[in-house]
Design a protein around this motif. Structure first.
Motif, PDB file in Angstrom:
ATOM      1  N   CYS A  60     -12.044  19.284  -1.371  1.00 11.57           N
ATOM      2  CA  CYS A  60     -12.795  20.078  -0.387  1.00 11.57           C
ATOM      3  C   CYS A  60     -14.284  19.744  -0.419  1.00 11.57           C
ATOM      4  O   CYS A  60     -14.947  19.671   0.621  1.00 11.57           O
ATOM      5  N   LYS A  61     -14.824  19.532  -1.599  1.00 12.22           N
ATOM      6  CA  LYS A  61     -16.254  19.285  -1.745  1.00 12.22           C
ATOM      7  C   LYS A  61     -16.635  17.862  -1.355  1.00 12.22           C
ATOM      8  O   LYS A  61     -17.747  17.609  -0.895  1.00 12.22           O
ATOM      9  N   GLN A  62     -15.726  16.906  -1.531  1.00 18.21           N
ATOM     10  CA  GLN A  62     -16.078  15.507  -1.310  1.00 18.21           C
ATOM     11  C   GLN A  62     -15.635  14.948   0.044  1.00 18.21           C
ATOM     12  O   GLN A  62     -16.073  13.868   0.429  1.00 18.21           O
ATOM     13  N   LEU A  63     -14.781  15.678   0.768  1.00 19.20           N
ATOM     14  CA  LEU A  63     -14.320  15.193   2.065  1.00 19.20           C
ATOM     15  C   LEU A  63     -14.840  16.097   3.174  1.00 19.20           C
ATOM     16  O   LEU A  63     -14.951  17.311   2.992  1.00 19.20           O
ATOM     17  N   SER A  64     -15.117  15.502   4.325  1.00 19.42           N
ATOM     18  CA  SER A  64     -15.661  16.264   5.442  1.00 19.42           C
ATOM     19  C   SER A  64     -14.611  16.615   6.485  1.00 19.42           C
ATOM     20  O   SER A  64     -14.907  17.310   7.452  1.00 19.42           O
ATOM     21  N   ILE A  65     -13.376  16.140   6.329  1.00 17.62           N
ATOM     22  CA  ILE A  65     -12.323  16.475   7.286  1.00 17.62           C
ATOM     23  C   ILE A  65     -11.831  17.897   7.009  1.00 17.62           C
ATOM     24  O   ILE A  65     -11.789  18.336   5.863  1.00 17.62           O
ATOM     25  N   PRO A  66     -11.460  18.643   8.064  1.00 19.60           N
ATOM     26  CA  PRO A  66     -11.098  20.050   7.883  1.00 19.60           C
ATOM     27  C   PRO A  66      -9.723  20.279   7.291  1.00 19.60           C
ATOM     28  O   PRO A  66      -9.417  21.389   6.853  1.00 19.60           O
ATOM     29  N   HIS A  67      -8.865  19.274   7.309  1.00 18.94           N
ATOM     30  CA  HIS A  67      -7.527  19.409   6.740  1.00 18.94           C
ATOM     31  C   HIS A  67      -7.140  18.129   6.028  1.00 18.94           C
ATOM     32  O   HIS A  67      -7.612  17.042   6.365  1.00 18.94           O
ATOM     33  N   PHE A  68      -6.248  18.271   5.066  1.00 21.43           N
ATOM     34  CA  PHE A  68      -5.710  17.124   4.344  1.00 21.43           C
ATOM     35  C   PHE A  68      -4.273  16.897   4.799  1.00 21.43           C
ATOM     36  O   PHE A  68      -3.640  17.790   5.368  1.00 21.43           O
ATOM     37  N   PRO A  69      -3.736  15.703   4.572  1.00 22.61           N
ATOM     38  CA  PRO A  69      -2.312  15.481   4.862  1.00 22.61           C
ATOM     39  C   PRO A  69      -1.429  16.464   4.093  1.00 22.61           C
ATOM     40  O   PRO A  69      -1.833  17.015   3.075  1.00 22.61           O
ATOM     41  N   ASP A  70      -0.221  16.679   4.615  1.00 26.97           N
ATOM     42  CA  ASP A  70       0.701  17.609   3.965  1.00 26.97           C
ATOM     43  C   ASP A  70       0.928  17.269   2.503  1.00 26.97           C
ATOM     44  O   ASP A  70       1.023  18.161   1.653  1.00 26.97           O
ATOM     45  N   MET A  71       1.052  15.989   2.223  1.00 29.81           N
ATOM     46  CA  MET A  71       1.297  15.549   0.848  1.00 29.81           C
ATOM     47  C   MET A  71       0.225  14.545   0.433  1.00 29.81           C
ATOM     48  O   MET A  71       0.166  13.442   0.971  1.00 29.81           O
ATOM     49  N   VAL A  72      -0.623  14.951  -0.477  1.00 31.30           N
ATOM     50  CA  VAL A  72      -1.616  14.061  -1.079  1.00 31.30           C
ATOM     51  C   VAL A  72      -1.313  14.014  -2.571  1.00 31.30           C
ATOM     52  O   VAL A  72      -1.093  15.049  -3.203  1.00 31.30           O
ATOM     53  N   PHE A  73      -1.300  12.815  -3.137  1.00 28.19           N
ATOM     54  CA  PHE A  73      -1.027  12.647  -4.558  1.00 28.19           C
ATOM     55  C   PHE A  73      -2.322  12.192  -5.235  1.00 28.19           C
ATOM     56  O   PHE A  73      -2.583  10.994  -5.367  1.00 28.19           O
ATOM     57  N   PRO A  74      -3.175  13.126  -5.645  1.00 26.98           N
ATOM     58  CA  PRO A  74      -4.536  12.783  -6.063  1.00 26.98           C
ATOM     59  C   PRO A  74      -4.621  11.915  -7.310  1.00 26.98           C
ATOM     60  O   PRO A  74      -5.596  11.200  -7.498  1.00 26.98           O
ATOM     61  N   LYS A  75      -3.612  11.957  -8.141  1.00 26.77           N
ATOM     62  CA  LYS A  75      -3.629  11.149  -9.357  1.00 26.77           C
ATOM     63  C   LYS A  75      -2.708   9.939  -9.285  1.00 26.77           C
ATOM     64  O   LYS A  75      -2.475   9.280 -10.291  1.00 26.77           O
ATOM     65  N   ASN A  76      -2.164   9.656  -8.084  1.00 29.65           N
ATOM     66  CA  ASN A  76      -1.441   8.403  -7.893  1.00 29.65           C
ATOM     67  C   ASN A  76      -2.476   7.305  -7.672  1.00 29.65           C
ATOM     68  O   ASN A  76      -3.036   7.178  -6.580  1.00 29.65           O
ATOM     69  N   ILE A  77      -2.750   6.555  -8.692  1.00 32.35           N
ATOM     70  CA  ILE A  77      -3.830   5.562  -8.665  1.00 32.35           C
ATOM     71  C   ILE A  77      -3.320   4.241  -9.247  1.00 32.35           C
ATOM     72  O   ILE A  77      -2.684   4.229 -10.308  1.00 32.35           O
ATOM     73  N   LEU A  78      -3.595   3.157  -8.538  1.00 28.91           N
ATOM     74  CA  LEU A  78      -3.329   1.813  -9.042  1.00 28.91           C
ATOM     75  C   LEU A  78      -4.658   1.186  -9.430  1.00 28.91           C
ATOM     76  O   LEU A  78      -5.600   1.198  -8.638  1.00 28.91           O
ATOM     77  N   SER A  79      -4.737   0.646 -10.638  1.00 29.93           N
ATOM     78  CA  SER A  79      -5.997   0.089 -11.132  1.00 29.93           C
ATOM     79  C   SER A  79      -5.760  -1.296 -11.721  1.00 29.93           C
ATOM     80  O   SER A  79      -4.800  -1.516 -12.470  1.00 29.93           O
ATOM     81  N   LEU A  80      -6.659  -2.237 -11.371  1.00 26.95           N
ATOM     82  CA  LEU A  80      -6.629  -3.593 -11.923  1.00 26.95           C
ATOM     83  C   LEU A  80      -8.012  -3.858 -12.513  1.00 26.95           C
ATOM     84  O   LEU A  80      -9.000  -3.956 -11.787  1.00 26.95           O
ATOM     85  N   SER A  81      -8.082  -3.960 -13.830  1.00 28.52           N
ATOM     86  CA  SER A  81      -9.369  -4.088 -14.527  1.00 28.52           C
ATOM     87  C   SER A  81      -9.432  -5.420 -15.260  1.00 28.52           C
ATOM     88  O   SER A  81      -8.546  -5.758 -16.055  1.00 28.52           O
ATOM     89  N   HIS A  82     -10.507  -6.180 -14.983  1.00 29.10           N
ATOM     90  CA  HIS A  82     -10.733  -7.457 -15.655  1.00 29.10           C
ATOM     91  C   HIS A  82     -11.434  -7.209 -16.985  1.00 29.10           C
ATOM     92  O   HIS A  82     -12.236  -6.281 -17.106  1.00 29.10           O
ATOM     93  N   LYS A  83     -11.169  -8.023 -17.979  1.00 25.78           N
ATOM     94  CA  LYS A  83     -11.725  -7.799 -19.316  1.00 25.78           C
ATOM     95  C   LYS A  83     -13.248  -7.875 -19.353  1.00 25.78           C
ATOM     96  O   LYS A  83     -13.880  -7.346 -20.264  1.00 25.78           O
ATOM     97  N   HIS A  84     -13.861  -8.527 -18.340  1.00 24.61           N
ATOM     98  CA  HIS A  84     -15.319  -8.622 -18.296  1.00 24.61           C
ATOM     99  C   HIS A  84     -15.958  -7.576 -17.381  1.00 24.61           C
ATOM    100  O   HIS A  84     -17.139  -7.676 -17.068  1.00 24.61           O
TER     101      HIS A  84
END
Length: 275
Positions: A60-84
């Motif tokens: 709510c604090k970080q988005l300016s749209i008045p509604h979110f999709p019915d299903m949001v998975f906030p911790k579904n995250i894919l991450s690719l991190s290089h060693k450097h």
């Protein structure tokens, strides 16, 4: 080496199932968790001015749209991190930042039905893209250099039946547009012995109106210092597509029939130098 991490509770008070793999200089991981609640889950805590907000209040604090999709998975995250230090990740919060809150969206009868189905209908009538269309291409760390390129992703290599070391298909958000279609953002990761490949897709179908697919593909060959990124936009009005209605339900079935409107090829040069 594939590492499976036990379930844990993150700072947002979510139980997260995480899996990862080390592939050359890359650490690749994904998290799976539950759906974003529709109301504040810790009202007393979130009313304090100490930044310890629940996930709903963070959105709510970080988005300016008045509604979110019915299903949001906030911790579904894919991450690719290089060693450097270079990092590429995909998350629903950054994707929803790209949803327009100014532009007039698709105005059809089902848009009004969608708004009236929300508990705060007056708020929903604020101008914003109720289809949640997003041209999000992933989130990059500041040290990644973006360059235009003519180099194409090696599709033939991806068609080979090489061993798949690591795979997952994550849904980031989804909305059925009050039974008038679907708006879905998902990301897939596939790691093979010589490369990794990511497909980020926003698929939009507004029944009897239009079908749109925005796709970002990323491809990296082991021992190279860059990632190829291809973004495409495909779209057609429903009456222009030579398919029966039932054949438009699944993204994989209808996307090959959509004409391409935009295509952009880029090279993401990653940091390969130690500090």
């Amino acid at each position: 080496m594939l590492e499976v991490t036990d379930d844990s509770v993150d700072a947002g008070r979510y139980t997260v199932n995480a899996k990862s793999i080390d592939f050359g200089p890359w650490h690749i991981s994904y998290n799976i968790s539950c759906i974003l609640p529709s109301v504040c889950s810790t009202k007393v805590v979130c009313e304090r001015d100490d930044d310890q907000f629940c996930q709903f209040c963070i959105y709510c604090k970080q988005l300016s749209i008045p509604h979110f999709p019915d299903m949001v998975f906030p911790k579904n995250i894919l991450s690719l991190s290089h060693k450097h230090g270079s990092r590429i990740h995909f998350e629903p919060l950054d994707a929803l930042r790209r949803v327009s809150c100014r532009t007039e969206a698709i105005e059809v009868a089902c848009a009004e039905a969608w708004q009236e189905a929300r508990p705060d209908a007056e708020k929903a009538k604020k101008t914003f893209d109720w289809t949640f269309s997003t041209d999000y291409k992933g989130t990059l760390s500041d040290d990644i250099i973006i360059q235009p390129t003519d180099e194409m992703i090696n599709i033939e290599l991806l068609k080979r039946r090489d061993q798949i070391l690591f795979y997952h298909d994550l849904t980031l958000f989804e909305d059925e547009l009050h039974d008038h279609g679907i708006s879905k953002l998902s990301v897939k990761i596939r790691v093979m012995p010589t490369c990794w490949y990511v497909l980020l897709r926003h698929f939009l179908r507004v029944d009897e109106v239009l079908v749109r697919a925005q796709e970002t593909r990323m491809f990296h060959m082991l021992n190279s210092d860059y990632v190829l990124r291809e973004y495409t936009l495909r779209e057609a009005r429903s009456h222009e597509i030579k398919l029966n209605v039932y054949q438009m339900k699944e993204a994989d079935d209808v996307i090959p029939y959509l004409p391409m409107k935009t295509r952009t090829m880029e090279k993401l040069v990653v940091n390969t130098k130690s500090d």
